[in-house]
Scaffold this motif. Structure first.
Motif, PDB file in Angstrom:
ATOM      1  N   ASP A 135       1.666 -99.719  66.989  1.00 22.40           N
ATOM      2  CA  ASP A 135       0.267 -99.731  66.527  1.00 22.40           C
ATOM      3  C   ASP A 135       0.201 -99.507  65.021  1.00 22.40           C
ATOM      4  N   LEU A 136       1.070 -98.612  64.524  1.00 25.36           N
ATOM      5  CA  LEU A 136       1.102 -98.367  63.086  1.00 25.36           C
ATOM      6  C   LEU A 136       1.526 -99.622  62.339  1.00 25.36           C
ATOM      7  N   LEU A 137       2.554-100.304  62.835  1.00 28.53           N
ATOM      8  CA  LEU A 137       2.998-101.532  62.192  1.00 28.53           C
ATOM      9  C   LEU A 137       1.901-102.582  62.198  1.00 28.53           C
ATOM     10  N   ALA A 138       1.179-102.678  63.312  1.00 28.03           N
ATOM     11  CA  ALA A 138       0.099-103.665  63.401  1.00 28.03           C
ATOM     12  C   ALA A 138      -1.025-103.355  62.420  1.00 28.03           C
ATOM     13  N   SER A 139      -1.221-102.064  62.114  1.00 24.40           N
ATOM     14  CA  SER A 139      -2.317-101.648  61.251  1.00 24.40           C
ATOM     15  C   SER A 139      -1.981-101.758  59.769  1.00 24.40           C
ATOM     16  N   VAL A 140      -0.819-101.265  59.371  1.00 26.26           N
ATOM     17  CA  VAL A 140      -0.514-101.191  57.937  1.00 26.26           C
ATOM     18  C   VAL A 140       0.764-101.927  57.546  1.00 26.26           C
ATOM     19  N   GLY A 141       1.474-102.486  58.536  1.00 23.58           N
ATOM     20  CA  GLY A 141       2.718-103.184  58.235  1.00 23.58           C
ATOM     21  C   GLY A 141       2.478-104.587  57.710  1.00 23.58           C
ATOM     22  N   ARG A 142       3.527-105.184  57.187  1.00 23.57           N
ATOM     23  CA  ARG A 142       3.500-106.566  56.716  1.00 23.57           C
ATOM     24  C   ARG A 142       4.498-107.387  57.509  1.00 23.57           C
ATOM     25  N   PRO A 143       4.332-108.707  57.540  1.00 26.50           N
ATOM     26  CA  PRO A 143       5.333-109.543  58.212  1.00 26.50           C
ATOM     27  C   PRO A 143       6.725-109.263  57.661  1.00 26.50           C
ATOM     28  N   VAL A 144       7.687-109.201  58.558  1.00 25.59           N
ATOM     29  CA  VAL A 144       9.038-108.803  58.174  1.00 25.59           C
ATOM     30  C   VAL A 144       9.822-110.017  57.685  1.00 25.59           C
ATOM     31  N   GLU A 145      10.342-109.922  56.461  1.00 28.56           N
ATOM     32  CA  GLU A 145      11.253-110.941  55.978  1.00 28.56           C
ATOM     33  C   GLU A 145      12.643-110.642  56.526  1.00 28.56           C
ATOM     34  N   PRO A 146      13.316-111.650  57.063  1.00 24.61           N
ATOM     35  CA  PRO A 146      14.634-111.390  57.656  1.00 24.61           C
ATOM     36  C   PRO A 146      15.639-110.927  56.613  1.00 24.61           C
ATOM     37  N   LEU A 147      16.550-110.089  57.066  1.00 30.68           N
ATOM     38  CA  LEU A 147      17.667-109.704  56.210  1.00 30.68           C
ATOM     39  C   LEU A 147      18.538-110.917  55.922  1.00 30.68           C
ATOM     40  N   ASP A 148      19.253-110.870  54.829  1.00 28.90           N
ATOM     41  CA  ASP A 148      20.289-111.865  54.598  1.00 28.90           C
ATOM     42  C   ASP A 148      21.191-111.892  55.831  1.00 28.90           C
ATOM     43  N   GLU A 149      21.480-113.082  56.315  1.00 30.31           N
ATOM     44  CA  GLU A 149      22.260-113.229  57.556  1.00 30.31           C
ATOM     45  C   GLU A 149      23.597-112.507  57.483  1.00 30.31           C
ATOM     46  N   ARG A 150      24.211-112.486  56.310  1.00 33.55           N
ATOM     47  CA  ARG A 150      25.517-111.834  56.169  1.00 33.55           C
ATOM     48  C   ARG A 150      25.388-110.316  56.271  1.00 33.55           C
ATOM     49  N   VAL A 151      24.324-109.767  55.700  1.00 37.49           N
ATOM     50  CA  VAL A 151      24.081-108.325  55.817  1.00 37.49           C
ATOM     51  C   VAL A 151      23.769-107.973  57.269  1.00 37.49           C
ATOM     52  N   SER A 152      22.971-108.795  57.917  1.00 34.79           N
ATOM     53  CA  SER A 152      22.638-108.555  59.321  1.00 34.79           C
ATOM     54  C   SER A 152      23.891-108.563  60.186  1.00 34.79           C
ATOM     55  N   ARG A 153      24.804-109.495  59.932  1.00 41.75           N
ATOM     56  CA  ARG A 153      26.051-109.557  60.701  1.00 41.75           C
ATOM     57  C   ARG A 153      26.890-108.307  60.483  1.00 41.75           C
ATOM     58  N   VAL A 154      26.950-107.830  59.241  1.00 44.39           N
ATOM     59  CA  VAL A 154      27.717-106.607  58.950  1.00 44.39           C
ATOM     60  C   VAL A 154      27.118-105.415  59.693  1.00 44.39           C
TER      61      VAL A 154
END
Length: 260
Positions: A135-154
Motif C-alpha cells: 500500500d505504501l508503494l502504491a501511494s508514494v512509490g514510483r515505477p521501478v526501473e530494472p537493475l542492470d541485468e549483470r548486477v541482477s545476475r550477481v
C-alpha cells in the motif's frame, strides 16, 4: 529505565514484537528497544504507530513520525513509548528502488503518511504486513526501473550460493565484466559495495536460521561466516545486537514468510 552492563535495558521492560522475514526484505512490528549507531546494508523504513520517535542519522538526532534511510547510512533509534513498524529493504529489491526517490541525494528523509491507514499491531501476519508495504508503494512509490541485468545476475548468484569468500573476478567473469567495472557498476546501481552486500545476505541467513538453543558458532557456520567472532562483529555493526539478544529474551517472535 535501568540499563545493564551491556548498555541495554532489561528484557522485562519490553513487550514482544514480531520479526517477519522474506528473501529480499524483512519487517518488524511492535515495541522495540533503543539502539546505538549502526549501519544496515538494507534501506530502512521506520514508522511510529502510536506517536513520534527519535532517529539519529549521521550523528544528528531528530523527532519524526515516519522516515526512510538509505542503505549503508549510520543510524540509531530511540522509539520511546511508541510501537514501531520497520521495513528493512535489500538495496536491490523492488521495494527500495520504488522508494529511493524520496531521499534524493541525502541519507534520509521524513515522510508524510497521514493519508495512509496506520497498521495495527494486533497479531499481524505475513500477508497483513506485506500488504502494508505494498500500500505504501502504491501511494508514494514510483515505477521501478530494472537493475542492470549483470548486477541482477550477481545478486542472484550471491543469494543462491552465499560463498564464504567473495571472489569478484569470478563473479565478473560470469557476467562478462572486469572486476573493477563490476565493483563500480554494482555500487552505482545498489548504493553499497559488493563485500558488504554479501555480509548483509549472510546476516539475513543468520536471522532465518536462528532458533532457540542454537549456538552462535553453529549459526555462524550455517550462515557462511568465517567463524563466531566474524558473525558477532557483523551483527554489532549492522544491528547493534545479536539475533539471540532479541529472540531469546522474548523481544521478538519470528515469522518466516516465503522462506524455504
Amino acid at each position: 529505565m535501568t540499563w545493564n552492563s551491556a548498555g541495554r535495558a532489561p528484557a522485562s521492560d519490553y513487550p514482544q514484537g514480531t520479526l517477519f522475514l522474506w528473501p529480499d526484505h524483512w519487517q518488524v512490528v511492535g515495541r522495540l528497544m533503543p539502539n546505538r549507531p549502526h549501519r544496515h546494508i538494507s534501506a530502512s523504513l521506520l514508522v511510529g504507530l502510536d506517536q513520534t520517535f527519535q532517529l539519529q542519522v549521521d550523528g544528528q538526532w531528530r523527532r519524526t513520525r515516519a522516515a526512510i534511510v538509505s542503505p549503508d547510512v549510520i543510524q540509531a533509534l530511540d522509539p520511546g513509548d511508541t510501537s514501531m513498524w520497520i521495513a528493512q529493504m535489500d538495496p536491490d529489491s523492488r521495494y527500495w528502488r520504488a522508494l529511493r526517490h524520496l531521499v534524493g541525494g541525502v541519507g534520509s528523509a521524513d515522510l508524510d503518511l497521514g493519508h495512509l491507514d496506520v497498521p495495527s499491531v494486533q497479531e499481524p501476519g505475513c500477508e497483513a504486513v506485506e500488504r502494508w508495504l505494498e500500500d505504501l508503494l502504491a501511494s508514494v512509490g514510483r515505477p521501478v526501473e530494472p537493475l542492470d541485468e549483470r548486477v541482477s545476475r550477481v545478486c542472484d548468484i550471491l543469494r543462491r550460493e552465499l560463498p564464504e569468500k567473495l571472489d569478484v573476478s569470478l563473479l565478473a567473469g560470469c557476467v562478462g565484466l572486469s572486476s573493477s567495472r563490476l565493483s563500480h557498476l554494482f555500487r552505482q546501481q545498489t548504493g553499497v559495495p559488493l563485500r558488504r552486500f554479501l555480509l548483509h545476505l549472510k546476516m539475513n541467513r543468520a536471522l532465518a536460521f536462528w532458533e532457540p538453543g542454537k549456538s552462535v558458532s553453529r549459526l555462524a557456520t550455517e550462515a557462511g561466516f568465517y567463524d563466531q567472532p566474524h558473525l558477532v562483529r557483523t551483527a554489532r555493526d549492522m544491528f547493534d545486537a545479536l539475533p539471540s539478544e532479541y529472540v531469546t529474551a522474548g523481544w521478538f517472535k519470528v515469522c518466516r514468510c516465503q522462506l524455504p
